[in-house]
Design a protein around this motif. Structure first.
Motif, PDB file in Angstrom:
ATOM      1  N   PRO A  70     -22.871  33.605   6.726  1.00 52.65           N
ATOM      2  CA  PRO A  70     -22.388  32.508   7.569  1.00 52.65           C
ATOM      3  C   PRO A  70     -21.108  31.890   7.020  1.00 52.65           C
ATOM      4  O   PRO A  70     -21.034  31.556   5.834  1.00 52.65           O
ATOM      5  CB  PRO A  70     -23.544  31.505   7.541  1.00 52.65           C
ATOM      6  N   THR A  71     -20.116  31.731   7.876  1.00 58.82           N
ATOM      7  CA  THR A  71     -18.822  31.187   7.441  1.00 58.82           C
ATOM      8  C   THR A  71     -18.290  30.081   8.345  1.00 58.82           C
ATOM      9  O   THR A  71     -17.278  29.469   8.020  1.00 58.82           O
ATOM     10  CB  THR A  71     -17.753  32.303   7.409  1.00 58.82           C
ATOM     11  N   LYS A  72     -18.950  29.799   9.469  1.00 56.66           N
ATOM     12  CA  LYS A  72     -18.425  28.831  10.424  1.00 56.66           C
ATOM     13  C   LYS A  72     -18.952  27.435  10.104  1.00 56.66           C
ATOM     14  O   LYS A  72     -20.160  27.177  10.185  1.00 56.66           O
ATOM     15  CB  LYS A  72     -18.832  29.230  11.845  1.00 56.66           C
ATOM     16  N   PRO A  73     -18.068  26.482   9.735  1.00 52.22           N
ATOM     17  CA  PRO A  73     -18.531  25.124   9.453  1.00 52.22           C
ATOM     18  C   PRO A  73     -18.767  24.341  10.746  1.00 52.22           C
ATOM     19  O   PRO A  73     -17.958  24.389  11.671  1.00 52.22           O
ATOM     20  CB  PRO A  73     -17.384  24.522   8.647  1.00 52.22           C
ATOM     21  N   ILE A  74     -19.870  23.624  10.797  1.00 53.64           N
ATOM     22  CA  ILE A  74     -20.148  22.753  11.942  1.00 53.64           C
ATOM     23  C   ILE A  74     -20.624  21.399  11.435  1.00 53.64           C
ATOM     24  O   ILE A  74     -21.106  21.271  10.311  1.00 53.64           O
ATOM     25  CB  ILE A  74     -21.201  23.354  12.905  1.00 53.64           C
ATOM     26  N   GLY A  75     -20.479  20.392  12.288  1.00 51.91           N
ATOM     27  CA  GLY A  75     -20.981  19.067  11.967  1.00 51.91           C
ATOM     28  C   GLY A  75     -20.080  18.281  11.035  1.00 51.91           C
ATOM     29  O   GLY A  75     -18.973  18.696  10.703  1.00 51.91           O
ATOM     30  N   PRO A  76     -20.560  17.130  10.578  1.00 52.71           N
ATOM     31  CA  PRO A  76     -19.754  16.248   9.727  1.00 52.71           C
ATOM     32  C   PRO A  76     -19.720  16.729   8.283  1.00 52.71           C
ATOM     33  O   PRO A  76     -20.421  17.668   7.894  1.00 52.71           O
ATOM     34  CB  PRO A  76     -20.505  14.913   9.831  1.00 52.71           C
ATOM     35  N   PHE A  77     -18.891  16.059   7.479  1.00 55.95           N
ATOM     36  CA  PHE A  77     -18.789  16.338   6.047  1.00 55.95           C
ATOM     37  C   PHE A  77     -19.807  15.487   5.292  1.00 55.95           C
ATOM     38  O   PHE A  77     -20.096  14.354   5.667  1.00 55.95           O
ATOM     39  CB  PHE A  77     -17.376  16.014   5.539  1.00 55.95           C
ATOM     40  N   PHE A  78     -20.332  16.083   4.198  1.00 55.12           N
ATOM     41  CA  PHE A  78     -21.300  15.386   3.359  1.00 55.12           C
ATOM     42  C   PHE A  78     -20.867  15.471   1.900  1.00 55.12           C
ATOM     43  O   PHE A  78     -20.151  16.398   1.496  1.00 55.12           O
ATOM     44  CB  PHE A  78     -22.692  16.009   3.499  1.00 55.12           C
ATOM     45  N   GLY A  79     -21.332  14.516   1.107  1.00 50.54           N
ATOM     46  CA  GLY A  79     -21.154  14.603  -0.330  1.00 50.54           C
ATOM     47  C   GLY A  79     -22.047  15.687  -0.910  1.00 50.54           C
ATOM     48  O   GLY A  79     -23.001  16.150  -0.266  1.00 50.54           O
TER      49      GLY A  79
END
Length: 317
Positions: free
Chosen positions: A117-126
């Motif tokens: 898996p390489t596709k980023p989805i959603g918000p950023f997290f620490g």
């Protein structure tokens, strides 16, 4: 033209309905400029932030209602963002101008992307929060572009859009068509001819290249955050390239000039479209999109067939 889901939910925004509608209005102004200039327009939009938010909402309400699979969330985000963009375009161009088409893209269930898996989805997290979500929900979390951690999902290459004939009919009727939103709902076909949903998020630039090639489009515009593509980025030799013949684009890609996490997918999609259609791909910002369609403007980056290269590009190559 292809625009990212990040253009509808900006990096510093929470993704409220009001924010999405405001961003869509700005995007609609650029689309309307293309219409006024005489272009027939098909718009492919991304959905990374929005489909990721939907996934979090699904997990958060699991004790109240059954969560829906990722391919269903893709369909939901197509309807959500399609509705917003249609209303924004119709506000400028008149009611009935734009049509959003829920679209499905055929993918190969054996595509290697499902194993990596390489596709980023959603918000950023620490980092700590990402680790907790990975443990609690079984998600693959990975650092994205130095801005934090995001959920990663498979992103297979699209082979064919099921609704291609409908897009052609709508274009012939003079409509602005929104299609393959979020890259399209990923589907595969079983031995009985049944199409079933696949949990993946197709890259919107790859989907745009597939659709534009099938339509034999004259031009594909990939909208990004910069006016033109840079080579030797981050070095004293960094420079914008305004024209790249197909072979030069392939060479730069092979040399690692365009990382997978930034400009790489756009260059790959551009190469695929130019090779399939003989057309031109333009990569530029939303603000300079119309100006960049003029090859004499030296705005944006034009990726062109070898026989179309200018003397300037020949000297660079």
């Amino acid at each position: 033209m292809a625009v990212g889901g990040n253009a509808l939910t900006l990096a510093d925004q929470a993704g409220t309905a009001e924010q999405i509608e405001s961003n869509a209005a700005q995007m609609a102004a650029g689309i309307s400029n293309l219409c006024e200039a005489g272009w027939a327009v098909v718009v492919v939009h991304g959905n990374g932030p929005q489909v990721g938010h939907l996934a979090i909402q699904q997990e958060g309400a699991v004790d109240l209602v059954p969560p829906q699979p990722l391919y269903s969330l893709n369909a939901m985000s197509q309807g959500q963002l399609g509705s917003v963009l249609v209303r924004a375009i119709d506000t400028i161009q008149g009611p009935g101008t734009a049509v959003a088409l829920i679209s499905h893209m055929i993918v190969d269930p054996d595509d290697p992307a499902f194993q990596a898996p390489t596709k980023p989805i959603g918000p950023f997290f620490g980092e700590a929060q990402a680790a907790a979500m990975a443990e609690q929900r079984g998600w693959e979390m990975r650092e994205d572009s130095g801005r934090g951690f995001r959920r990663m999902v498979p992103s297979p290459r699209p082979a064919e859009m099921l609704e291609l004939s409908a897009v052609k009919t709508l274009l012939a009727a003079g409509k602005v068509v929104l299609a393959a939103g979020g890259g399209g709902v990923a589907v595969s076909r079983d031995d009985r001819g049944h199409y079933y949903g696949v949990d993946a998020v197709i890259d919107k630039d790859s989907a745009a290249a597939c659709l534009a090639g099938s339509l034999k489009a004259e031009m594909m515009v990939l909208v990004t955050g910069v006016d033109a593509v840079m080579v030797d980025y981050g070095t004293p030799q960094a420079r914008a390239v305004h024209e790249m013949p197909l072979g030069l684009a392939e060479r730069y890609l092979a040399e690692g000039q365009f990382p997978a996490g930034s400009m790489g997918p756009k260059i790959r999609a551009a190469i695929d479209f130019v090779r399939a259609s003989g057309g031109t791909t333009v990569i530029t910002s939303a603000e300079r999109m119309l100006e960049a369609l003029d090859p004499q403007s030296r705005v944006g980056t034009h990726i062109v067939p070898e026989q179309a290269m200018s003397e300037e590009a020949m000297s660079v190559a």
